[in-house]
Each structure stands twice: as structure tokens, then as C-alpha cells.
Design a protein around this motif. Structure first.
Motif, PDB file in Angstrom:
ATOM      1  N   LEU A  27       0.818  -1.215   0.000  1.00  6.69           N
ATOM      2  CA  LEU A  27       0.000   0.000   0.000  1.00  6.69           C
ATOM      3  C   LEU A  27       0.852   1.265   0.000  1.00  6.69           C
ATOM      4  N   VAL A  36      -2.699   6.057  -6.475  1.00 12.68           N
ATOM      5  CA  VAL A  36      -2.759   5.171  -7.636  1.00 12.68           C
ATOM      6  C   VAL A  36      -1.466   4.365  -7.685  1.00 12.68           C
ATOM      7  N   ILE A  37      -1.608   3.042  -7.840  1.00  9.84           N
ATOM      8  CA  ILE A  37      -0.449   2.163  -7.987  1.00  9.84           C
ATOM      9  C   ILE A  37      -0.709   1.275  -9.197  1.00  9.84           C
ATOM     10  N   ILE A  40      -4.003   1.679 -11.069  1.00  9.58           N
ATOM     11  CA  ILE A  40      -5.220   1.275 -10.356  1.00  9.58           C
ATOM     12  C   ILE A  40      -5.389   2.196  -9.161  1.00  9.58           C
ATOM     13  N   VAL A  42      -6.149   3.195  -5.586  1.00 12.72           N
ATOM     14  CA  VAL A  42      -5.961   2.414  -4.369  1.00 12.72           C
ATOM     15  C   VAL A  42      -7.118   2.627  -3.393  1.00 12.72           C
ATOM     16  N   TYR A  43      -7.488   3.868  -3.166  1.00  8.98           N
ATOM     17  CA  TYR A  43      -8.482   4.180  -2.131  1.00  8.98           C
ATOM     18  C   TYR A  43      -9.783   4.696  -2.736  1.00  8.98           C
ATOM     19  N   LEU A  49     -10.076   0.590   0.649  1.00  6.64           N
ATOM     20  CA  LEU A  49      -9.485   0.247  -0.643  1.00  6.64           C
ATOM     21  C   LEU A  49     -10.561   0.046  -1.702  1.00  6.64           C
ATOM     22  N   THR A  50     -10.193   0.329  -2.950  1.00  2.51           N
ATOM     23  CA  THR A  50     -11.111   0.020  -4.042  1.00  2.51           C
ATOM     24  C   THR A  50     -11.139  -1.497  -4.226  1.00  2.51           C
ATOM     25  N   PHE A  53      -8.239  -2.649  -6.524  1.00  2.53           N
ATOM     26  CA  PHE A  53      -6.922  -2.751  -5.899  1.00  2.53           C
ATOM     27  C   PHE A  53      -6.894  -3.892  -4.893  1.00  2.53           C
ATOM     28  N   THR A  56      -5.911  -7.153  -6.233  1.00  2.02           N
ATOM     29  CA  THR A  56      -4.491  -7.325  -6.547  1.00  2.02           C
ATOM     30  C   THR A  56      -3.693  -7.791  -5.331  1.00  2.02           C
ATOM     31  N   LEU A  57      -4.279  -7.682  -4.144  1.00  2.00           N
ATOM     32  CA  LEU A  57      -3.591  -8.089  -2.917  1.00  2.00           C
ATOM     33  C   LEU A  57      -3.746  -9.575  -2.614  1.00  2.00           C
TER      34      LEU A  57
END
Length: 70
Positions: A27, A36-37, A40, A42-43, A49-50, A53, A56-57
Motif C-alpha cells: 500500500l 494510484v499504484i 489502479i 488504491v483508495y 481500498l477500491t 486494488f 491485486t492483494l
């Protein structure tokens, strides 16, 4: 870690039967929490979190749990 992240995880005191998963490196890479990472968002707000995202974890969660989940 700056003013946002604590130096110690307060959840570390939780029961020994609980597995803690730390997503901080994913994060906030390099101790910088970006909105944005990897193209995408992130929040969705200031602390959730979205869905995109969060999905992706999943590989990191599986790895930290030692493959004990689906």
C-alpha cells in the motif's frame, strides 16, 4: 515512516491464533502511500481500498497465509 504510519503495529498484541497480514509494503511502497499504484486507484475514500486494488492483494495474502486459503 512519517506521521501516518506507526512504528509498531498495535494489532501485534492480538491473540496468538490470529494471523496478521501486513499490506503496508504494497500500500505504501518506500513509505509513500500513493492514491494510484500500477494505474489502479488504491483508495475509494480516506481509509477504504477500491475493489479493484483489493483484488491485486490476493496473491500477497495467500503467500502470507502459507497457502492455507483457496
Amino acid at each position: 515512516m512519517g506521521d501516518t504510519l506507526q512504528s509498531e503495529n498495535p494489532a501485534a498484541e492480538i491473540d496468538e491464533w490470529v494471523t496478521l497480514i501486513d499490506f503496508t509494503p504494497l500500500l505504501c511502497p518506500d513509505a509513500i502511500c500513493r492514491p494510484v499504484i500500477g494505474n489502479i486507484a488504491v483508495y475509494i475514500d480516506d481509509n477504504h481500498l477500491t475493489k479493484m486494488f483489493a483484488t491485486t492483494l490476493a496473491p500477497a495474502m495467500r503467500a502470507q497465509l502459507g497457502g492455507g486459503i483457496g
